[in-house]
Design an enzyme around this catalytic site. Structure first.
Site, PDB file in Angstrom:
ATOM      1  N   CYS A 293      -0.480   3.006  -1.700  1.00 40.70           N
ATOM      2  CA  CYS A 293      -0.617   4.432  -2.016  1.00 40.70           C
ATOM      3  C   CYS A 293      -0.868   4.648  -3.521  1.00 40.70           C
ATOM      4  CB  CYS A 293       0.581   5.229  -1.507  1.00 40.70           C
ATOM      5  SG  CYS A 293       0.180   6.994  -1.293  1.00 40.70           S
TER       6      CYS A 293
ATOM      7  N   HIS B 193       0.405   5.000   4.392  1.00 38.63           N
ATOM      8  CA  HIS B 193       1.773   4.480   4.492  1.00 38.63           C
ATOM      9  C   HIS B 193       2.053   3.837   5.853  1.00 38.63           C
ATOM     10  CE1 HIS B 193       3.330   5.920   0.661  1.00 38.63           C
ATOM     11  NE2 HIS B 193       2.673   7.050   0.862  1.00 38.63           N
TER      12      HIS B 193
ATOM     13  N   GLU C 157       4.017   1.470   6.131  1.00 34.58           N
ATOM     14  CA  GLU C 157       5.418   1.027   6.055  1.00 34.58           C
ATOM     15  C   GLU C 157       6.418   2.125   6.404  1.00 34.58           C
ATOM     16  OE1 GLU C 157       5.020   3.140   2.143  1.00 34.58           O
ATOM     17  OE2 GLU C 157       3.708   2.040   3.513  1.00 34.58           O
TER      18      GLU C 157
END
Length: 308
Positions: A142, A235, A237
């Site tokens: 990011c 994202h 994660e």
């Protein structure tokens, strides 16, 4: 193989409950292999949440991984207890003599600031340059990806008219890439950012390959083969509830925010969100760890000697 993290790290209990194998030092020393050395430069305010998310993804590969938590030395975290930082984190100055097989740089909620206005920009640029000689492969996430691609290639970021926020379909543009082994032709990824990097600013002479994008939110994953770098602008994660937490935080603060797209069933924030990106998150990080393992020198001292 399990992931090796400090015994008292809060992530340990969470990962054990989820079935992720976590190794203690005694067991690790019995295994006659060199563990993969992975560093995590955690720039997020809530470091405990982020370190757990990353440890979860790299802790389910078939390789032994030793995770080192790193923070910016001159920046004081506001949302992480000081004793946690002292107990589990190293400043970059404390570890910059070491070599790493892989190094992860997270995002940070500062993306609308010009890079040069970020208080720790000078230290971050030193770290980015250090990765060229001390890290075999870097995974930038990011804002960390936007900062790295700007620093190394001058690719700018642009402020969006409204936040790209939700779960969006993405396209697999390079099925032969080792990073996308096993990926579907299209898949969902969570997105949460106020800025973007555009494909039109990436020229052929940069040595960059676009691996994933979304018709709605643009670039997602870019690979740089010669320097073993990955840049992901979204994202994978994130936890199942991460977008909900951001949404309810902004609502409580009076910050104008739309309901995250394609996230809550029926777009109703009272409904429990469904995680539709988890499997590809594990796949991407597993592919990255495997690629690092296949290409990194056995002797850590050799890392960086042949980088550009």
């Amino acid at each position: 193989m399990p992931i090796r993290i400090p015994d008292q790290l809060p992530a340990r209990d969470i990962l054990v409950r989820e079935g992720v194998m976590v190794m203690d030092d005694t067991t690790a020393l019995r295994q006659d292999i060199r563990p993969m050395q992975i560093g995590l430069l955690n720039l997020m305010p809530n470091k405990i949440k982020t370190e757990t998310q990353i440890a979860r993804l790299i802790g389910t590969t078939p390789l032994q991984v030793e995770l080192t938590l790193v923070r910016i030395g001159g920046h004081k975290a506001k949302n992480t207890p000081e004793d946690h930082l002292i107990s589990f984190y190293h400043t970059w100055d404390e570890i910059k003599h070491r070599k790493f097989d892989g190094f992860i740089i997270t995002g940070a909620p500062i993306e609308t600031l010009p890079f040069e206005d970020v208080t720790y920009w000078d230290e971050l640029t030193q770290i980015l340059d250090w990765t060229k000689t001390h890290v075999h492969s870097t995974f930038n996430i990011c804002w960390g990806a936007m900062a790295a691609i700007w620093h190394f290639h001058g690719v700018p970021k642009y402020t969006l008219p409204k936040k790209a926020f939700g779960v969006y379909r993405h396209r697999n543009l390079a099925p032969a890439s080792p990073y996308l082994a096993g990926f579907s032709d299209d898949f969902s990824i969570s997105v949460s950012r106020w800025t973007e990097v555009r494909a039109d600013d990436i020229s052929q002479d940069m040595g960059l390959e676009v691996l994933m994008d979304s018709p709605e939110t643009g670039l997602c994953l870019v690979a740089e083969k010669t320097c073993n770098r990955l840049y992901i602008f979204n994202h994978v994660e994130y936890d199942s509830t991460s977008l909900a937490e951001e949404y309810f935080r902004d609502v409580a603060n009076g910050t104008p925010i739309e309901v995250p797209a394609n996230y809550f069933p029926d777009d109703d924030p009272d409904n429990k969100p469904l995680n539709r990106w988890r499997s590809h998150a594990f796949l991407l990080f597993g592919n990255w760890i495997n690629q690092v393992y296949q290409t990194t020198p056995y002797d850590l001292a050799e890392i960086g000697k042949h980088h550009d």
